[in-house]
Design a protein around this motif. Structure first.
Motif, mmCIF file in Angstrom:
data_model
loop_
_atom_site.group_PDB
_atom_site.id
_atom_site.type_symbol
_atom_site.label_atom_id
_atom_site.label_comp_id
_atom_site.label_asym_id
_atom_site.label_seq_id
_atom_site.Cartn_x
_atom_site.Cartn_y
_atom_site.Cartn_z
ATOM 1 N N UNK A 1 0.830 -1.205 0.000
ATOM 2 C CA UNK A 1 0.000 0.000 0.000
ATOM 3 C C UNK A 1 0.864 1.255 0.000
ATOM 4 N N UNK A 2 1.942 1.238 0.780
ATOM 5 C CA UNK A 2 2.872 2.368 0.778
ATOM 6 C C UNK A 2 3.512 2.523 -0.602
ATOM 7 N N UNK A 3 3.865 1.414 -1.233
ATOM 8 C CA UNK A 3 4.424 1.458 -2.589
ATOM 9 C C UNK A 3 3.448 2.148 -3.539
ATOM 10 N N UNK A 4 2.201 1.744 -3.477
ATOM 11 C CA UNK A 4 1.169 2.322 -4.344
ATOM 12 C C UNK A 4 1.036 3.827 -4.129
ATOM 13 N N UNK A 5 0.968 4.257 -2.852
ATOM 14 C CA UNK A 5 0.770 5.680 -2.570
ATOM 15 C C UNK A 5 2.014 6.504 -2.904
ATOM 16 N N UNK A 6 3.202 5.967 -2.666
ATOM 17 C CA UNK A 6 4.424 6.662 -3.060
ATOM 18 C C UNK A 6 4.455 6.831 -4.580
ATOM 19 N N UNK A 7 4.037 5.791 -5.304
ATOM 20 C CA UNK A 7 3.990 5.873 -6.762
ATOM 21 C C UNK A 7 2.988 6.931 -7.223
ATOM 22 N N UNK A 8 1.878 7.049 -6.527
ATOM 23 C CA UNK A 8 0.889 8.086 -6.847
ATOM 24 C C UNK A 8 1.497 9.479 -6.670
ATOM 25 N N UNK A 9 2.185 9.676 -5.552
ATOM 26 C CA UNK A 9 2.824 10.969 -5.291
ATOM 27 C C UNK A 9 3.950 11.231 -6.285
ATOM 28 N N UNK A 10 4.754 10.193 -6.583
ATOM 29 C CA UNK A 10 5.859 10.383 -7.513
ATOM 30 C C UNK A 10 5.358 10.809 -8.884
ATOM 31 N N UNK A 11 4.248 10.244 -9.322
ATOM 32 C CA UNK A 11 3.702 10.626 -10.628
ATOM 33 C C UNK A 11 3.309 12.099 -10.654
ATOM 34 N N UNK A 12 2.798 12.601 -9.526
ATOM 35 C CA UNK A 12 2.463 14.026 -9.418
ATOM 36 C C UNK A 12 3.736 14.870 -9.403
ATOM 37 N N UNK A 13 4.745 14.415 -8.660
ATOM 38 C CA UNK A 13 5.997 15.164 -8.569
ATOM 39 C C UNK A 13 6.678 15.267 -9.933
ATOM 40 N N UNK A 14 6.673 14.158 -10.669
ATOM 41 C CA UNK A 14 7.318 14.155 -11.981
ATOM 42 C C UNK A 14 6.605 15.093 -12.940
ATOM 43 N N UNK A 15 5.290 15.007 -12.959
ATOM 44 C CA UNK A 15 4.536 15.769 -13.954
ATOM 45 C C UNK A 15 4.434 17.250 -13.625
ATOM 46 N N UNK A 16 4.240 17.599 -12.346
ATOM 47 C CA UNK A 16 3.945 18.986 -11.986
ATOM 48 C C UNK A 16 5.019 19.676 -11.148
ATOM 49 N N UNK A 17 5.950 18.908 -10.578
ATOM 50 C CA UNK A 17 6.993 19.471 -9.717
ATOM 51 C C UNK A 17 6.413 20.461 -8.705
ATOM 52 N N UNK A 18 5.426 20.031 -7.900
ATOM 53 C CA UNK A 18 4.745 20.971 -7.004
ATOM 54 C C UNK A 18 5.586 21.332 -5.785
ATOM 55 N N UNK A 19 5.279 22.481 -5.209
ATOM 56 C CA UNK A 19 5.853 22.869 -3.927
ATOM 57 C C UNK A 19 4.904 22.533 -2.779
ATOM 58 N N UNK A 20 3.620 22.410 -3.121
ATOM 59 C CA UNK A 20 2.589 22.099 -2.118
ATOM 60 C C UNK A 20 1.657 21.039 -2.696
ATOM 61 N N UNK A 21 1.322 20.052 -1.879
ATOM 62 C CA UNK A 21 0.368 19.020 -2.285
ATOM 63 C C UNK A 21 -0.788 19.006 -1.298
#
Length: 394
Positions: free
Chosen positions: A154-174
């Motif tokens: 489950x942690x793997x899945x959620x980290x992958x979800x966050x990583x996909x956001x980080x890669x695409x948008x490079x956010x400062x705030x989530x």
């Protein structure tokens, strides 16, 4: 096909009956047995243990075996999928991955400060991925809690979800709305490593439930001191809370509008038997010349079923009539367990609690689990019916 199975395995499913299967005292006793968490990893693991408390050993064994079998393939797939995600041109945004799911839950103060970009949750599920630099972080999780494969996958899945956001948008705030997720504290640590601020926003009614225990975000925005105190009793980290009212709670009603209905019944996720009882109650009151509407829940209600059960009553479609409009055209709000009642309270609407169609033990369960409504002065449906023959609707 692979993405479809991933989404199915990690889908969040809640049975409202399970929320009331454990008393306040039993949950409090179990919570108090944990030591003070040393870090975010322990916070997540303690929350995970709380959520598994009511599951049978057989169910846990199956979950862990399935997780062990899929996690290695999942890791490979997520690393490979990294190659296919395109970065957006604009960077440094605040991102909120719940577009169309939780409308207007971010308070204006934070909307104006960060101007978050809303993106559909399902879009990011389609782009789940990992970077090689995530592997040491994930290895640390399994090293700290070996053989807890369902926890790990489950942690793997959620980290992958966050990583996909980080890669695409490079956010400062989530921005998220996931205090119920046992991975949330680990994800706060993951955000820190990636220089991202992790802000949680309250989106619905809360009771005393171990599901929401131990979590930590950089900020957790709640509606009132009641909910802050509730989360503190559940041993969430103390310094994260800020009390702010979002637009979906404070509706700025037009007081000049005259109500069309005496009251509107706000449905939740009631099952068919419960819906039949509610329909009998409302039809009985309609015969006493009350003007009544029934409002469907935008996510949980089956429109075809509602139409059959509530024949002869006005049905208000939440996709066509805004909640603001609904409040303005009704005199009183009727429900049992619903965020709508808190919204009504803050907007000075008169409330009626349906204590007639529900099992008395359910009502006692709500009181036991610190449901906010029982700390207010509110009318009970049973009191309204005292001047009528109550037996006619049973």
């Amino acid at each position: 096909m692979i993405k479809k199975y991933i989404k199915f395995f990690f889908a969040r499913k809640i049975d409202i009956d399970k929320v009331f299967s454990l008393s306040y005292s039993e949950q409090k006793s179990f919570l108090d047995a944990f030591p003070q968490p040393k870090d975010d990893f322990q916070r997540s693991f303690f929350q995970y243990k709380c959520q598994q408390y009511s599951k049978g050993k057989g169910q846990l064994i199956v979950l862990n075996v399935v997780a062990f079998l899929i996690v290695w393939f999942l890791l490979f797939y997520l690393l490979l999928n990294r190659l296919f995600i395109k970065k957006e041109k604009s960077e440094g945004k605040a991102v909120f991955p719940y577009k169309g799911k939780y409308g207007d839950i971010i308070p204006q103060l934070y909307l104006k400060k960060y101007l978050p970009l809303e993106i559909p949750y399902n879009n990011m599920v389609q782009e789940l991925s990992l970077s090689l630099k995530d592997i040491p972080f994930l290895f640390l999780v399994t090293k700290k809690f070996p053989f807890n494969w369902y926890f790990f996958v489950t942690v793997v899945y959620k980290v992958a979800f966050y990583r996909s956001i980080f890669i695409r948008f490079n956010p400062k705030v989530l921005f998220v709305s996931s205090e119920y997720s046992f991975s949330s504290s680990i994800l706060t640590r993951y955000c820190e490593i990636n220089n991202v601020t992790h802000i949680n926003v309250m989106h619905g009614e809360k009771l005393f439930s171990m599901t929401d225990s131990f979590f930590r975000f950089h900020k957790c925005l709640v509606w009132s001191a009641h909910y802050k105190d509730l989360f503190l009793q559940l041993r969430a980290e103390k310094t994260q809370f800020e009390i702010l009212i979002p637009d979906n709670i404070s509706l700025n009603l037009d007081e000049s509008r005259s109500p069309v209905y005496d009251f509107t019944y706000y449905l939740g996720g009631e099952k068919r038997d419960q819906l039949n009882k509610i329909a009998k109650l409302l039809l009985f009151l309609a015969k006493k010349e009350f003007k009544i509407a029934v409002r469907i829940h935008p996510r949980y209600s089956d429109m075809a079923l509602i139409t059959r059960v509530f024949q002869g009553l006005e049905i208000e479609n939440a996709r066509e009539v805004t909640l603001k409009e609904s409040f303005e055209r009704t005199n009183k709000l009727v429900s049992l367990y619903s965020t709508v009642l808190y919204q009504g309270l803050l907007n000075n609407k008169k409330l009626i609690i349906d204590d007639v169609t529900s099992d008395p033990s359910f009502l006692e369960g709500l009181k036991d689990l610190k449901y906010f409504i029982f700390n207010t002065e509110v009318e009970m449906m049973s009191d309204l019916l005292k001047r009528y023959d109550k037996d006619k609707i049973n």
